[in-house]
Design an enzyme around this catalytic site. Structure first.
Site, PDB file in Angstrom:
ATOM      1  CB  ALA A  66      -0.882  -0.014   1.244  1.00  0.00           C
ATOM      2  N   GLY A 110       0.710  -4.974   1.042  1.00  0.00           N
ATOM      3  CA  GLY A 110      -0.532  -5.039   0.267  1.00  0.00           C
ATOM      4  C   GLY A 110      -0.338  -5.688  -1.097  1.00  0.00           C
ATOM      5  CD  GLU A 113      -2.106  -7.508   3.244  1.00  0.00           C
ATOM      6  OE1 GLU A 113      -1.897  -6.340   2.857  1.00  0.00           O
ATOM      7  OE2 GLU A 113      -2.546  -7.776   4.371  1.00  0.00           O
ATOM      8  CD  GLU A 133       2.079  -5.425   5.700  1.00  0.00           C
ATOM      9  OE1 GLU A 133       2.895  -6.332   5.952  1.00  0.00           O
ATOM     10  OE2 GLU A 133       1.231  -5.511   4.806  1.00  0.00           O
TER      11      GLU A 133
HETATM   12  N1  CO8 Z   1       4.598   3.203  -0.640  1.00  0.00           N
HETATM   13  C1  CO8 Z   1       4.982   4.385  -1.173  1.00  0.00           C
HETATM   14  N2  CO8 Z   1       6.114   4.518  -1.893  1.00  0.00           N
HETATM   15  C2  CO8 Z   1       6.878   3.425  -2.071  1.00  0.00           C
HETATM   16  C3  CO8 Z   1       6.540   2.175  -1.538  1.00  0.00           C
HETATM   17  C4  CO8 Z   1       5.312   2.076  -0.790  1.00  0.00           C
HETATM   18  N3  CO8 Z   1       4.894   0.933  -0.282  1.00  0.00           N
HETATM   19  N4  CO8 Z   1       7.486   1.281  -1.869  1.00  0.00           N
HETATM   20  C5  CO8 Z   1       8.404   1.961  -2.601  1.00  0.00           C
HETATM   21  N5  CO8 Z   1       8.047   3.251  -2.719  1.00  0.00           N
HETATM   22  C6  CO8 Z   1       8.752   4.319  -3.422  1.00  0.00           C
HETATM   23  C7  CO8 Z   1       9.953   4.789  -2.640  1.00  0.00           C
HETATM   24  O1  CO8 Z   1       9.581   5.735  -1.662  1.00  0.00           O
HETATM   25  C8  CO8 Z   1      10.802   5.392  -3.749  1.00  0.00           C
HETATM   26  O2  CO8 Z   1      10.269   6.651  -4.062  1.00  0.00           O
HETATM   27  P1  CO8 Z   1      11.274   7.947  -4.222  1.00  0.00           P
HETATM   28  O3  CO8 Z   1      12.131   7.580  -5.415  1.00  0.00           O
HETATM   29  O4  CO8 Z   1      10.330   9.074  -4.463  1.00  0.00           O
HETATM   30  O5  CO8 Z   1      12.050   8.027  -2.972  1.00  0.00           O
HETATM   31  C9  CO8 Z   1      10.530   4.479  -4.930  1.00  0.00           C
HETATM   32  O6  CO8 Z   1       9.299   3.815  -4.632  1.00  0.00           O
HETATM   33  C10 CO8 Z   1      11.604   3.432  -5.150  1.00  0.00           C
HETATM   34  O7  CO8 Z   1      11.778   2.741  -3.917  1.00  0.00           O
HETATM   35  P2  CO8 Z   1      13.206   2.486  -3.249  1.00  0.00           P
HETATM   36  O8  CO8 Z   1      14.133   3.598  -3.588  1.00  0.00           O
HETATM   37  O9  CO8 Z   1      12.977   2.205  -1.808  1.00  0.00           O
HETATM   38  O10 CO8 Z   1      13.638   1.172  -4.042  1.00  0.00           O
HETATM   39  P3  CO8 Z   1      14.643   0.021  -3.558  1.00  0.00           P
HETATM   40  O11 CO8 Z   1      14.875  -0.846  -4.748  1.00  0.00           O
HETATM   41  O12 CO8 Z   1      15.828   0.619  -2.848  1.00  0.00           O
HETATM   42  O13 CO8 Z   1      13.816  -0.807  -2.436  1.00  0.00           O
HETATM   43  C11 CO8 Z   1      11.891  -1.938  -1.553  1.00  0.00           C
HETATM   44  C12 CO8 Z   1      12.717  -1.551  -2.805  1.00  0.00           C
HETATM   45  C13 CO8 Z   1      12.688  -2.896  -0.673  1.00  0.00           C
HETATM   46  C14 CO8 Z   1      10.634  -2.617  -2.067  1.00  0.00           C
HETATM   47  C15 CO8 Z   1      11.562  -0.660  -0.742  1.00  0.00           C
HETATM   48  O14 CO8 Z   1      11.017   0.309  -1.626  1.00  0.00           O
HETATM   49  C16 CO8 Z   1      10.548  -0.894   0.360  1.00  0.00           C
HETATM   50  O15 CO8 Z   1      10.911  -1.399   1.389  1.00  0.00           O
HETATM   51  N6  CO8 Z   1       9.279  -0.477   0.150  1.00  0.00           N
HETATM   52  C17 CO8 Z   1       8.246  -0.542   1.143  1.00  0.00           C
HETATM   53  C18 CO8 Z   1       7.742  -1.960   1.343  1.00  0.00           C
HETATM   54  C19 CO8 Z   1       6.705  -1.997   2.426  1.00  0.00           C
HETATM   55  O16 CO8 Z   1       6.947  -1.689   3.580  1.00  0.00           O
HETATM   56  N7  CO8 Z   1       5.464  -2.395   2.059  1.00  0.00           N
HETATM   57  C20 CO8 Z   1       4.366  -2.470   2.974  1.00  0.00           C
HETATM   58  C21 CO8 Z   1       3.542  -1.225   2.938  1.00  0.00           C
HETATM   59  S1  CO8 Z   1       2.244  -1.195   4.161  1.00  0.00           S
HETATM   60  C22 CO8 Z   1       1.019  -2.130   3.470  1.00  0.00           C
HETATM   61  O17 CO8 Z   1       1.138  -2.614   2.376  1.00  0.00           O
HETATM   62  C23 CO8 Z   1      -0.245  -2.307   4.277  1.00  0.00           C
HETATM   63  C24 CO8 Z   1      -1.383  -2.857   3.410  1.00  0.00           C
HETATM   64  C25 CO8 Z   1      -2.673  -2.699   4.168  1.00  0.00           C
HETATM   65  C26 CO8 Z   1      -3.813  -2.230   3.258  1.00  0.00           C
HETATM   66  C27 CO8 Z   1      -5.072  -2.125   4.067  1.00  0.00           C
HETATM   67  C28 CO8 Z   1      -6.193  -1.476   3.296  1.00  0.00           C
HETATM   68  C29 CO8 Z   1      -7.489  -1.603   4.058  1.00  0.00           C
END
Ligand code: CO8
Length: 259
Positions: A66, A110, A113, A133
């Site tokens: 998400a 997400g 999921e 998360e």
């Molecule tokens: N949300 C927003 N932006 C994101 C997300 C995300 N989940 N993941 C990556 N991005 C963005 C980064 O901020 C970055 O943006 P910018 O260039 O503007 O800084 C861009 O994408 C590229 O990301 P990275 O530079 O971090 O890329 P890497 O290759 O270094 O890393 C990863 C890749 C490991 C995937 C890393 O991006 C990461 O850890 N992302 C977050 C993963 C995460 O924590 N996901 C869980 C999110 S919470 C969730 O999903 C809850 C769901 C519940 C829904 C309920 C609804 C009812």
């Protein structure tokens, strides 16, 4: 055809492909993207020319979760009262046709999921699944604690959810999260092939088989077996059952007419 900004759609034969398309954010699933996904799913589900739907992302990311930046500032009352957030995420689970997730790269939070809400997951060999998360001070919120546990068992689900560790494609296959691992560059083509194969079969049988398998998650064994028997019996009201069995007896290929 509707205009979308965050997904790309195309149709190959009788298979619809929905590609999540926010490359700069690794396909983070923001509200607009989830709305567009829901709209596309409903459209294809209602289209008699479509037999199966593939959801995919890019080779780098199916979806990295998400959208954290969108969620970040939300208050408890706001997120609680906006029940539509939850409903928006459930769109896939209301689709009657088979939905195949073609996962390459990250399927996190997400994203994992969403893949688990699909009927079949095909993984590219670079796929990484996880529920990170816990690193954000929250827990999965779109079914991760439930669907992952049912898919791979309690101990492994606990380990992944409590630590946020990612699992690669080979481990996900061993753990039965995914049906098959294929080279990442071929994952969409393989998913389309699978959808086309399903599309050659009787649509009522396919939809009913999907319903029966899904019931296994919701009920006891005895009730599930009874439910399956009723559905099996109901298929004898279809022309496709007569055709399928006649074709076998006559040693020819069945011509299903979806009725
Ligand atoms: N949300 C927003 N932006 C994101 C997300 C995300 N989940 N993941 C990556 N991005 C963005 C980064 O901020 C970055 O943006 P910018 O260039 O503007 O800084 C861009 O994408 C590229 O990301 P990275 O530079 O971090 O890329 P890497 O290759 O270094 O890393 C990863 C890749 C490991 C995937 C890393 O991006 C990461 O850890 N992302 C977050 C993963 C995460 O924590 N996901 C869980 C999110 S919470 C969730 O999903 C809850 C769901 C519940 C829904 C309920 C609804 C009812």
């Amino acid at each position: 055809m509707a205009e979308y900004e965050m997904i790309l759609t195309e149709v190959e034969g009788r298979v619809a492909i929905i590609r999540l398309n926010r490359p700069k954010a690794l396909n983070a699933l923001c509200d607009q993207l989830m709305d567009e996904l829901g709209q596309a799913l409903r459209g294809y589900d209602a289209d008699p020319g479509i037999a199966a739907i593939v959801i995919t992302g890019s080779e780098k990311a199916f979806a990295a979760g998400a959208d954290i930046k969108e969620m970040q500032g939300r208050s408890y009352p706001a997120i609680y009262l906006d029940d539509f957030i939850g409903k928006r995420w459930e769109a896939v689970t209301y689709v009657q046709k088979p939905v195949i997730a073609a996962v390459a790269g990250f399927a996190l939070g997400g994203g994992c999921e969403l893949a688990m809400m699909c009927d079949i997951i095909l993984a590219g060999d670079n796929a990484k699944f996880g529920q990170p998360e816990i690193n954000l001070g929250v827990i999965p919120g779109a079914g991760g604690t439930q669907r992952l546990t049912r898919a791979i068992g309690k101990s492994k689900a606990m380990e992944l959810i409590l630590t946020g560790r990612m699992m690669d494609a080979a481990e996900a296959e061993r753990a039965n999260l995914v049906a098959r691992v294929v080279p990442a560059a071929e994952v969409v083509a393989e998913a389309v092939k699978l959808g086309e194969k399903i599309g050659t079969l009787s649509a009522p049988s396919v939809a009913i088989a999907k319903e029966a398998v899904n019931r296994a998650y919701e009920t006891t064994l005895a009730e599930g077996v009874k439910f399956e028997r009723r559905l099996f019996q109901s298929l004898f009201a279809t022309a496709d059952q007569k055709e399928g069995m006649a074709a076998f007896a006559e040693k020819r290929k069945a011509r299903f007419e979806n009725r």
